[in-house]
Design an enzyme around this catalytic site. Structure first.
Site, short mmCIF file in Angstrom:
data_model
loop_
_atom_site.label_atom_id
_atom_site.label_comp_id
_atom_site.label_asym_id
_atom_site.label_seq_id
_atom_site.Cartn_x
_atom_site.Cartn_y
_atom_site.Cartn_z
N GLY A 64 0.80 -1.16 -0.03
CA GLY A 64 -0.08 -0.18 -0.06
C GLY A 64 0.89 1.19 0.16
CB SER A 96 4.92 -4.20 -0.59
OG SER A 96 5.14 -2.87 -0.70
CE LYS A 135 16.59 10.83 -4.17
NZ LYS A 135 16.17 12.24 -4.47
#
Length: 424
Positions: A64, A96, A135
């Site tokens: 999410g 995730s 990054k």
């Protein structure tokens, strides 16, 4: 005798004390978003206020929003009551953002047949440039490493899950010290964690969960509605529906229903987009596409405006979600985009086009339909007389020279139910 009396009272009080123990259970089944973050925050607050033994989060998520994930992790790390994240039921996945939430728990558990991992940052369209990817990956790796070190879990695997998208089963997770245990169900989980010493904000506590009363806290009806609205597919469809409804109301004043539905849909879409990483260039392209569709109906462009509208709507839909957000897996389904673009194009080009052309068409019946029609004189027009047009007998006046009986005529106008005609 007095000792036996006190012992009897203790025996009677033990079940009362045990029954006072409580465990709060909440469920997160879907994407991590502001609504799920608020639900977890409220669950922690409720468990704290009611002096619950712990808060159990039943987790099943593909991932999410990064902002919501950070809020949840912060709330768990600062929780005054133990937080147990339980990846369940069988077949569930902590992917995730779910990896970060599981690693942040005071106790992490999984049900048989579940898995955890694949926390590599991706953009919402599935790709990022090299600099942005590095990054995002470094930031996510540092984030999850700090969580794993605080909870004394396998920080090396946690970092690899981010950098190499690793995913493992529940058994491997226990072996690698990613989670603490495997439990078949909530009852087994509470029995297995009974007696554990947990450090929380404000001190240490010993869990007494074996005989605790379980209270399940569901999302309210409003929270369930908001959870549905923050789905990017729903937000996208509400946006289109809202704009179409208002446009139809503007082109058909007094219809009322399209305008009401359009305004409500737009308000809900704006709420959804407020919680999502929206790319306003994509939003502008969608609005421009609708303008082009409307111009195609008004202007003869031989399809150029329509093609531009389809291209603008497609590009805007693909760009609507920003592509520079790390850890975020939310996206608009490609099938939804293709279907919406196709339906929009067909509706504007054919349905509305036919409607506008019908309004512009010459009347097929009534007095206005007589202009341009041909007929035959029934008597000489000098200049007035009678003619037959469409099988009907009309009073007519010649606009030029006299016309002999039996000649072909053309209607050029009508005045006071009298045809104005000329020789054909």
């Amino acid at each position: 005798m007095k000792q036996f009396f006190l012992l009897g009272w203790l025996v009677l009080l033990i079940p009362v004390v045990l029954s006072a123990q409580k465990v709060i259970v909440i469920k997160i089944d879907g994407s991590i978003n502001p609504v799920s973050a608020d639900h977890i925050r409220d669950g922690i607050k409720k468990a704290s206020n009611e002096k619950a033994e712990c808060l159990v989060i039943l987790l099943n998520t593909p991932g999410g929003l990064l902002k919501s994930t950070r809020v949840i992790v912060s709330n768990i790390l600062a929780s005054p009551v133990p937080v147990v994240v339980y990846v369940a039921p069988g077949g569930a996945h902590a992917g995730s953002a779910g990896v970060f939430i599981t690693m942040a728990a005071h106790i992490a558990a999984m049900a048989p047949g579940t898995n955890i991992g694949a926390a590599h940052p991706v953009d919402l369209q599935g790709k990022m440039d090299a600099v942005m990817s590095d990054k995002a990956t470094n930031d996510a790796a540092a984030f999850i490493r700090s969580i794993a070190e605080k909870r004394q879990r396998n920080f090396q695997w946690a970092e690899d899950a981010v950098r190499r998208s690793l995913a493992i089963t529940e058994k491997e997770a226990v072996e690698k010290r990613v989670v603490d245990l495997v439990a078949a169900n909530t009852s087994d989980l509470l029995r297995d964690i009974d007696g554990k010493n947990i450090s929380v904000e404000g001190g240490a506590t010993v869990l007494r969960t074996a005989n605790a009363r379980v209270e399940t806290v569901e999302m309210t009806a409003l929270e369930k509605l908001l959870d549905l609205l923050v789905d990017p597919n729903v937000a996208y469809l509400l946006l289109l529906l809202g704009m179409y409804g208002i446009l139809f109301e503007l082109y058909n004043p007094g219809a009322i229903l399209p305008g009401v539905v359009g305004v409500i849909s737009l308000i809900l879409a704006f709420y959804s987009m407020h919680t999502l990483p929206i790319n306003y260039a994509g939003l502008a392209l969608i609005i421009f596409a609708i303008v082009l569709f409307l111009l195609e109906i008004k202007i003869v462009s031989h399809g150029i405006l329509a093609i531009g509208g389809v291209a603008s709507l497609l590009l805007g839909s693909l760009m609507l979600i920003r592509s520079d957000a790390a850890l975020e897996t939310v996206r608009i389904s490609r099938s939804v985009i293709i279907a919406a673009v196709a339906v929009s194009a067909l509706f504007f080009l054919f349905v509305l086009g036919l409607g506008v052309r019908a309004l512009r068409a010459k009347p097929a019946t009534g007095v206005e339909a007589m202009a341009g029609e041909t007929g035959e004189t029934l008597e000489a027009l000098e200049p007035g007389g009678t003619v037959r047009v469409h099988g009907e007998i009309w009073r007519a006046i010649s606009t030029g020279n006299n016309i002999a009986r039996g000649e072909k005529i053309r209607v050029v106008g009508i005045r006071d139910l009298t045809l104005l005609v000329e020789p054909f």
